[in-house]
Design an enzyme around this catalytic site. Sequence first.
Site, PDB file in Angstrom:
ATOM      1  N   ARG A  27      47.361  47.618  32.123  1.00  0.00           N
ATOM      2  CA  ARG A  27      47.548  46.176  31.921  1.00  0.00           C
ATOM      3  C   ARG A  27      47.020  45.819  30.541  1.00  0.00           C
ATOM      4  O   ARG A  27      45.890  46.156  30.188  1.00  0.00           O
ATOM      5  CB  ARG A  27      46.779  45.365  32.971  1.00  0.00           C
ATOM      6  CG  ARG A  27      47.165  43.878  32.979  1.00  0.00           C
ATOM      7  CD  ARG A  27      46.160  43.025  33.715  1.00  0.00           C
ATOM      8  NE  ARG A  27      44.929  42.858  32.951  1.00  0.00           N
ATOM      9  CZ  ARG A  27      43.706  43.154  33.423  1.00  0.00           C
ATOM     10  NH1 ARG A  27      43.553  43.636  34.644  1.00  0.00           N
ATOM     11  NH2 ARG A  27      42.643  42.966  32.675  1.00  0.00           N
TER      12      ARG A  27
ATOM     13  N   GLU B  54      31.029  46.026  38.152  1.00  0.00           N
ATOM     14  CA  GLU B  54      32.278  45.619  38.790  1.00  0.00           C
ATOM     15  C   GLU B  54      32.498  46.318  40.131  1.00  0.00           C
ATOM     16  O   GLU B  54      33.619  46.431  40.612  1.00  0.00           O
ATOM     17  CB  GLU B  54      33.448  45.897  37.843  1.00  0.00           C
ATOM     18  CG  GLU B  54      33.356  45.124  36.544  1.00  0.00           C
ATOM     19  CD  GLU B  54      34.338  45.591  35.503  1.00  0.00           C
ATOM     20  OE1 GLU B  54      35.500  45.199  35.611  1.00  0.00           O
ATOM     21  OE2 GLU B  54      33.938  46.328  34.590  1.00  0.00           O
TER      22      GLU B  54
ATOM     23  N   GLY C 248      42.749  45.691  37.987  1.00  0.00           N
ATOM     24  CA  GLY C 248      42.327  45.206  39.287  1.00  0.00           C
ATOM     25  C   GLY C 248      43.500  45.096  40.244  1.00  0.00           C
ATOM     26  O   GLY C 248      44.628  44.782  39.853  1.00  0.00           O
TER      27      GLY C 248
ATOM     28  N   ASP D 204      46.104  42.815  27.861  1.00  0.00           N
ATOM     29  CA  ASP D 204      45.756  41.405  27.750  1.00  0.00           C
ATOM     30  C   ASP D 204      46.076  40.917  26.346  1.00  0.00           C
ATOM     31  O   ASP D 204      45.708  41.561  25.350  1.00  0.00           O
ATOM     32  CB  ASP D 204      44.270  41.200  28.057  1.00  0.00           C
ATOM     33  CG  ASP D 204      43.913  41.589  29.480  1.00  0.00           C
ATOM     34  OD1 ASP D 204      44.814  41.568  30.339  1.00  0.00           O
ATOM     35  OD2 ASP D 204      42.742  41.926  29.735  1.00  0.00           O
TER      36      ASP D 204
ATOM     37  N   SER E 293      36.258  42.781  33.154  1.00  0.00           N
ATOM     38  CA  SER E 293      36.055  41.594  33.989  1.00  0.00           C
ATOM     39  C   SER E 293      35.349  40.468  33.255  1.00  0.00           C
ATOM     40  O   SER E 293      34.721  39.608  33.871  1.00  0.00           O
ATOM     41  CB  SER E 293      35.277  41.947  35.268  1.00  0.00           C
ATOM     42  OG  SER E 293      36.076  42.713  36.127  1.00  0.00           O
TER      43      SER E 293
ATOM     44  N   GLU F 188      43.098  43.759  24.496  1.00  0.00           N
ATOM     45  CA  GLU F 188      42.566  44.989  25.076  1.00  0.00           C
ATOM     46  C   GLU F 188      43.524  45.505  26.133  1.00  0.00           C
ATOM     47  O   GLU F 188      44.456  44.805  26.538  1.00  0.00           O
ATOM     48  CB  GLU F 188      41.185  44.756  25.681  1.00  0.00           C
ATOM     49  CG  GLU F 188      41.161  43.694  26.768  1.00  0.00           C
ATOM     50  CD  GLU F 188      39.749  43.338  27.171  1.00  0.00           C
ATOM     51  OE1 GLU F 188      39.318  43.789  28.241  1.00  0.00           O
ATOM     52  OE2 GLU F 188      39.074  42.599  26.416  1.00  0.00           O
TER      53      GLU F 188
ATOM     54  N   ASN G 109      43.726  47.922  29.923  1.00  0.00           N
ATOM     55  CA  ASN G 109      42.968  48.362  31.080  1.00  0.00           C
ATOM     56  C   ASN G 109      43.712  49.499  31.761  1.00  0.00           C
ATOM     57  O   ASN G 109      44.868  49.337  32.154  1.00  0.00           O
ATOM     58  CB  ASN G 109      42.793  47.175  32.042  1.00  0.00           C
ATOM     59  CG  ASN G 109      41.763  47.409  33.105  1.00  0.00           C
ATOM     60  OD1 ASN G 109      41.724  48.467  33.718  1.00  0.00           O
ATOM     61  ND2 ASN G 109      40.924  46.411  33.346  1.00  0.00           N
TER      62      ASN G 109
END
Length: 315
Positions: free
Chosen positions: A263, A19, A284, A265, A155, A278, A280
């Site tokens: 963040r 990434e 991003g 999801d 990602s 999950e 993060n």
Amino acid sequence: MTIPSSPRVAVLAGGLSHERDVSLRSGRRVAEALRSAGIEVSIHDVDADLVPALTDLRPDLVWPLLHGASGEDGSVRDVVQLLGLRLLGTGPRASRVAWSKPIAKTIVARAGLATPEFVTLPQSLFRELGAGRVLDAVVARLGLPLVVKPSRGGSALGVNLVTSADDLPRAMVDCFAYSDTALIEQAISGTEVAVSVVDTGDGPVALPPVEIVTDGAYDYDARYNPGRVEYFTPARLDDDVVAAVCDTAVTAHRALGLTRLSRTDLIVDDAGRPWFLEVNVAPGMTETSLLPQAAEGAGHNLGDLYRSLVLASLA
């Protein structure tokens, strides 16, 4: 400590993970926003020059915007702390926990959140026991459809939706290209939502959830190249469901010991129930990323918001 009148922030971007390009774009975007808010910023790649650069510069704060391994597994954050520097965001220990999807799912389940049932299979065990027999047992236990993903990664690299048992072996091979351990979980049908959490000093607060509608899989190409995805901020959900997904993200943030920003999801099923997928710790920050969209949807100026995160981290 006394907060500097003009704090110096070192943004870490790049690295050697899959990434890398996304991280570089995130770093540039955050640096531009911080500079617009009067913050002095330098950007550093993660290479042999990093430790000497940070040692010489002695920034007031280091903001890791590294995605993937080393950036989110806590290792680079460990090095920053070894140098006696302050971090913006989650520390190394909690990063290691959140980076492991099976561990994170286990912890949030204990906190009362719903998460799809799953198994984890290391590549070595998968080979030793015989792929066919193991996969037959997985399908018999979890059913179909399934999602196969690396147990550590981001990602959507190496992630596949499997609707037929015949497609499961290839999904496993694809997954093992990015990780030596695969997480296989039940696929939940519903609305895909991302909820970002920020803490500017008064405790973690959820930003408006972002609904993700994509033409095909929400894969790497869809995430970072405009055109294949339509985003709705806030998500087109009933008010009580919006409250539930926001509560889920804040609960996950707290349960995992995360700091300043994250963040989560989620999938919201047809009954309006949020399912944790999950989290993060280094979301991003590119032009198509979800946290900046959520922040702007809430009426935040990105420069001002990022400056507030910097000041809160120094307070």
